[in-house]
Scaffold this active site. Structure first.
Site, PDB file in Angstrom:
ATOM      1  N   ASP A 223     -20.392 -11.549 -51.428  1.00  0.00           N
ATOM      2  CA  ASP A 223     -19.030 -11.072 -50.418  1.00  0.00           C
ATOM      3  C   ASP A 223     -19.185 -11.600 -49.802  1.00  0.00           C
ATOM      4  O   ASP A 223     -20.274 -12.181 -48.683  1.00  0.00           O
ATOM      5  CB  ASP A 223     -19.581  -9.535 -50.621  1.00  0.00           C
ATOM      6  CG  ASP A 223     -18.284  -8.895 -49.844  1.00  0.00           C
ATOM      7  OD1 ASP A 223     -17.278  -8.967 -49.993  1.00  0.00           O
ATOM      8  OD2 ASP A 223     -18.596  -7.854 -49.166  1.00  0.00           O
ATOM      9  N   GLU A 247     -17.391 -15.617 -51.748  1.00  0.00           N
ATOM     10  CA  GLU A 247     -16.456 -14.930 -51.796  1.00  0.00           C
ATOM     11  C   GLU A 247     -16.112 -15.824 -49.906  1.00  0.00           C
ATOM     12  O   GLU A 247     -16.221 -15.254 -49.754  1.00  0.00           O
ATOM     13  CB  GLU A 247     -15.421 -13.633 -51.237  1.00  0.00           C
ATOM     14  CG  GLU A 247     -14.327 -12.964 -50.382  1.00  0.00           C
ATOM     15  CD  GLU A 247     -14.374 -12.098 -49.793  1.00  0.00           C
ATOM     16  OE1 GLU A 247     -13.308 -11.302 -49.799  1.00  0.00           O
ATOM     17  OE2 GLU A 247     -16.110 -12.040 -49.920  1.00  0.00           O
TER      18      GLU A 247
END
Length: 508
Positions: A223, A247
């Protein structure tokens, strides 16, 4: 290290990026997928509360996932999160870690997670776990500025010296601001780990190594990667020892590309935005932008686009059907990740036609669907796409490392011809009332003269011209994915009645 007294051992399939390229991934929000006891409790996405989904629930529905052709899952972050209500609701999604050395008990026990890992591996499926490095979360203990926190809750760090000083990101054009200031806001601050601090860095490197080992994890989705300095990531990935995909939430290839040097690859957001805009803006959507963006990514990403995560929905972006109801367009969009370079990712609920908009509406409970597999056109569409991609991999040894090529069309804004032999995909954003045409010249060198092709989405056939060219017209706006009949097996599950491969042929 994750605390565990479990005596349950896990099987190991820890996988490299090359091994992951053969897979397709079904993404799950753990709290919203299924309950191990089979219950179907109420779940209002707007309340932002735990609804009860857990790891045992996932185990109970592996037949459902595998039946669509998926051989990997990506689950929500697994570590202990902040408890109770915050200004942003409860941490049902898993992204607000408070103690990375403990598991989120809402999702189950250490034995439950190991059982999930084992159940997947017994089916030759992979487990991808979402991890957050950038921040932890604690409620402020005062309203003064700077805010105060009980850092003893933030384990294994426990002190303010392990975090950057409080400042919220104000300038996304300033990379230092992006990396060293905080996400969130005063009511829900995401305390930014100081990843320039050697102690913090070593803690995270050791943690991820133990995490992967303890639960036999095969890959990691990482993330908020752009909020951590780039030179942190190579050793993080090395310690993980499995495929890592990050990400980087941005639509700009030159900005995103450097992160493919530290991790195996990234979720291909630049292409996602191009696809989303092309298919959700009606007549103003421009399909040519997709080809341009993919070409940029092929040229600038480390390893090209072979290791990227290719997707059209996820937990952070609105579902396609929240903005488009035309099912021909929806099927075109869903087709994209399976005929593109990289690893296809399907967000849970797409197969059931879920329509949630922006977070939290796009995090619906799947149990409301009854996990129905009958009379579900999108589920069958996905099943065919997975089968076609697997057959292409089997037939063409270089399929996974051949770049997608775009064949120019006269209607460049509304049509796309995507070649990745033996697949030829013809896509359009025109919708169900449109009539579209594609022309594949003999100079493209894709087919032989008078060769029979099969649209694997319908099993309809078409024959190329005497020079190997192809002309196709569609009056319903549906996507077409052609494969030569000779690449299909008469005994296989994919359009066997139209196959021309020899009996027992497996595509090799």
């Amino acid at each position: 290290m994750i605390a565990s007294t479990s005596l349950l051992f896990t099987t190991v399939l820890a996988a490299s990026a090359d091994e992951w390229t053969k897979r397709s991934i079904y993404q799950i929000v753990t709290d919203r997928f299924a309950l191990g006891n089979g219950a179907s409790p109420s779940c209002d996405t707007g309340e932002k509360k735990y609804c009860g989904g857990n790891w045992q629930g996932i185990i109970s529905k592996l037949d459902y996932i595998q039946g669509m052709g998926f051989d990997a899952i990506w689950i929500s972050p697994i570590v202990e999160n902040i408890e109770g209500a915050t200004e942003g609701g409860e941490a049902y999604h898993g992204y607000w870690a408070q103690n990375i050395n403990s598991l989120n008990s809402h999702f189950g026990s250490a034995d439950d997670l190991k059982s999930l890992s084992n159940a997947l591996h017994e089916r030759n499926m992979y487990l991808m776990v979402d991890v957050v490095v950038n921040h932890l979360v604690a409620n402020p203990t005062s309203d003064s500025w700077p805010q105060t926190f009980d850092y003893s809750l933030l384990q294994p760090f426990g002190g303010s010296n392990c975090f950057h000083p409080e400042c919220f990101i104000t300038d996304y054009n300033n990379q230092t601001n992006v990396e060293q200031c905080w996400l969130g806001y005063s009511g829900l601050p995401l305390l930014d780990l100081d990843t320039e601090n050697t102690t913090t860095v070593n803690t995270m490197y050791n943690w991820v190594k133990d995490l992967v080992s303890d639960y036999s994890i095969d890959g990691l989705r990482v993330d908020t990667v752009k909020h951590v300095r780039k030179d942190f990531w190579p050793q993080f990935a090395a310690n993980a020892g499995v495929y890592t995909v990050g990400e980087v939430f941005i639509g700009d290839v030159p900005y995103a590309a450097p992160y493919t040097n530290g991790l195996d690859s990234i979720l291909d957001y630049p292409t996602y935005f191009a696809v989303y805009n092309a298919f959700t803006n009606g007549a103003s959507g421009n399909m040519a932008v997709i080809a341009d963006m993919v070409t940029q990514a092929q040229n600038q990403y480390n390893h090209g686009t072979f290791y990227v995560g290719s997707f059209v929905e996820n937990q952070d972006n609105p579902r396609i059907q929240s903005v488009v109801s035309d099912q021909s367009i929806v099927k075109n969009v869903i087709t994209w990740p399976f005929i593109n370079d990289g690893i296809p990712i399907l967000y849970y609920g797409q197969e059931q036609g879920y329509q949630g908009g922006n977070d939290p509406a796009n995090r619906e409970a799947l149990w409301f669907s009854g996990f129905n597999t009958e009379s579900k056109p999108l589920l069958n569409h996905i099943k065919a796409l997975n089968a076609a991609r697997k057959q292409a991999i089997t037939y063409n040894p270089s399929f996974l490392y051949s770049k997608v090529n775009f064949i120019p069309q006269s209607s460049a804004s509304s049509t796309l011809a995507v070649s990745k032999p033996p697949l030829l995909a013809l896509l359009t954003n025109g919708g169900s009332s449109s009539t579209e045409s594609w022309s594949i010249p003999s100079s493209a060198g894709l087919f032989s003269a008078n060769e029979t092709l099969v649209d694997v989405l319908t099993c309809d056939t078409i024959v190329t011209g005497s020079d190997g060219s192809l002309s196709v017209t569609a009056r319903d706006g549906l996507p077409k994915v052609f494969m030569p009949a000779k690449t299909l097996s008469p005994t296989g599950s994919l359009c066997a009645g139209e196959a021309e491969g020899p009996t027992g042929f497996n595509g090799a």
